[in-house]
Design a protein around this motif. Structure first.
Motif, PDB file in Angstrom:
ATOM      1  N   ARG A   1      34.485  49.720  27.867  1.00  0.00           N
ATOM      2  CA  ARG A   1      35.611  50.190  27.058  1.00  0.00           C
ATOM      3  C   ARG A   1      35.688  49.432  25.727  1.00  0.00           C
TER       4      ARG A   1
ATOM      5  N   ALA B   1      32.879  50.524  23.414  1.00  0.00           N
ATOM      6  CA  ALA B   1      33.140  51.808  22.764  1.00  0.00           C
ATOM      7  C   ALA B   1      34.044  51.626  21.555  1.00  0.00           C
ATOM      8  N   ALA B   2      35.027  50.729  21.674  1.00  0.00           N
ATOM      9  CA  ALA B   2      35.928  50.469  20.557  1.00  0.00           C
ATOM     10  C   ALA B   2      35.179  49.855  19.380  1.00  0.00           C
TER      11      ALA B   2
ATOM     12  N   ASP C   1      32.594  44.589  28.211  1.00  0.00           N
ATOM     13  CA  ASP C   1      32.778  45.727  29.107  1.00  0.00           C
ATOM     14  C   ASP C   1      32.626  47.011  28.299  1.00  0.00           C
TER      15      ASP C   1
ATOM     16  N   VAL D   1      29.837  56.236  30.464  1.00  0.00           N
ATOM     17  CA  VAL D   1      31.266  56.556  30.379  1.00  0.00           C
ATOM     18  C   VAL D   1      31.672  57.154  29.029  1.00  0.00           C
ATOM     19  N   ARG D   2      30.749  57.203  28.061  1.00  0.00           N
ATOM     20  CA  ARG D   2      31.101  57.757  26.756  1.00  0.00           C
ATOM     21  C   ARG D   2      31.396  59.248  26.878  1.00  0.00           C
TER      22      ARG D   2
ATOM     23  N   ALA E   1      27.928  51.793  29.225  1.00  0.00           N
ATOM     24  CA  ALA E   1      28.593  52.355  28.053  1.00  0.00           C
ATOM     25  C   ALA E   1      28.137  53.793  27.817  1.00  0.00           C
TER      26      ALA E   1
END
Length: 328
Positions: free
Chosen positions: A62, A65-66, A60, A168-169, A165
């Motif tokens: 989020r 991004a991590a 996903d 939403v960044r 990704a």
């Protein structure tokens, strides 16, 4: 029509040091090499950057991004490679529509564009253009530039994850644009050679009446469109769709095979596809790729007009010439 700001003509002996720098990530691939060649022919200052090999278990945006935040050394290397660049074009990734899910597939098609966007921000790049695929919208009746996706395979899910990704960044100074490429054909591409062989065989067929629009396109038009998007000095939407090249399911097969395809009853074609996808699902989507190609051959897929049509930036259609040339 907006064109890349490359002041030198193809025949120029040198390019001024003040000319914009264009970076192509994945310049060794089919589309990347075509983009690089077109920029060179236009007299641009172009720089090739190899894509780092990435892998991830994230599924996903989020989590992705991590993972990207932890790739400090990879981001630093890309930021340094993008120094003084005006535009970065990402043509890297795994173009394997029939492949199964893997950390490598998600790394190349979902994590990499996010990492490049972050590095482009850090390097002060004006625009980053990421090449995605219209496959992210799956079996929808039409393709458009909305955020709505219906991925149906491991490949399309990885591409869709990359788009999500980027969407939403936390945005920075760099303008990030995703180009959804359609079914791109060109000289030397194995997919194009397979299409030509199929079109020349008795298996070439369409769902009656055979007039449905086809998203089959040419690499030449895609490259022109990518460079127009990248060089456009005004705002560009976050997602743009490669424009339709006016092909129908019948004209694609006739151009590639030199013969009229068989017209099958539409109800028969739908029944075959329903059964095929059901069997493929039981087999872990093993046959989703080939079935999707048959579905596109029979029914095609309509494309909604988008940014290119609204701004007069539609490239010249060249898919017919590419397909006719593929016969040899």
């Amino acid at each position: 029509m907006s064109t890349p700001s490359t002041p030198q003509s193809p025949g120029s002996a040198s390019v001024p040091s003040s000319a914009p720098v264009w970076v192509v990530v994945g310049a060794s691939g089919f589309i990347g090499s075509s983009v690089h060649a077109a920029l060179t022919a236009r007299g641009a200052r172009v720089r090739s950057v190899a894509a780092p090999r990435l892998r991830t278990d994230a599924t996903d945006a989020r989590a992705l991004a991590a993972v990207a935040a932890g790739l400090v050394s990879e981001r630093k290397a890309l930021t340094e490679a993008f120094a003084n660049a005006d535009v970065v074009i990402n043509a890297a990734g795994l173009a394997t529509p029939g492949a199964g899910d893997s950390p490598e597939l998600r790394g190349a098609n979902a994590l990499l564009p996010l990492l490049i966007a972050d590095a482009a921000d850090a390097a002060g790049v004006r625009r980053f253009v990421h090449l995605s695929s219209a496959a992210v919208q799956g079996h929808r009746p039409f393709l458009d530039e909305s955020s709505h996706v219906e991925p149906f395979s491991a490949y399309s899910r990885a591409k869709a994850l990359g788009e999500q990704a980027l969407a939403v960044r936390q945005s920075g100074p760099c303008s990030v644009v995703t180009v959804r490429a359609t079914s791109v054909q060109g000289p030397g591409r194995p997919t194009t050679a397979k299409l030509a062989r199929l079109a020349a065989s008795p298996l070439a067929s369409v769902a009656a009446p055979g007039t449905a629009p086809s998203p089959v396109s040419s690499v030449h038009a895609l490259v022109d469109f990518v460079l127009t998007v990248a060089g456009h000095m005004g705002p560009v939407p976050p997602v743009v769709l490669q424009p339709w090249e006016q092909a129908s399911v019948s004209s694609v097969l006739e151009s590639a095979g030199g013969r009229r395809p068989v017209r099958l009853p539409a109800w028969f074609c739908r029944g075959v596809l329903r059964t095929g996808y059901a069997v493929s699902s039981l087999a872990g989507e093993r046959f989703h790729g080939p079935l999707r190609r048959v579905e596109m051959m029979w029914f095609g897929q309509r494309q909604e007009p988008g940014w290119a049509e609204a701004t007069g930036n539609v490239p010249e259609p060249r898919v017919q010439h590419v397909l006719e040339s593929s016969r040899s």
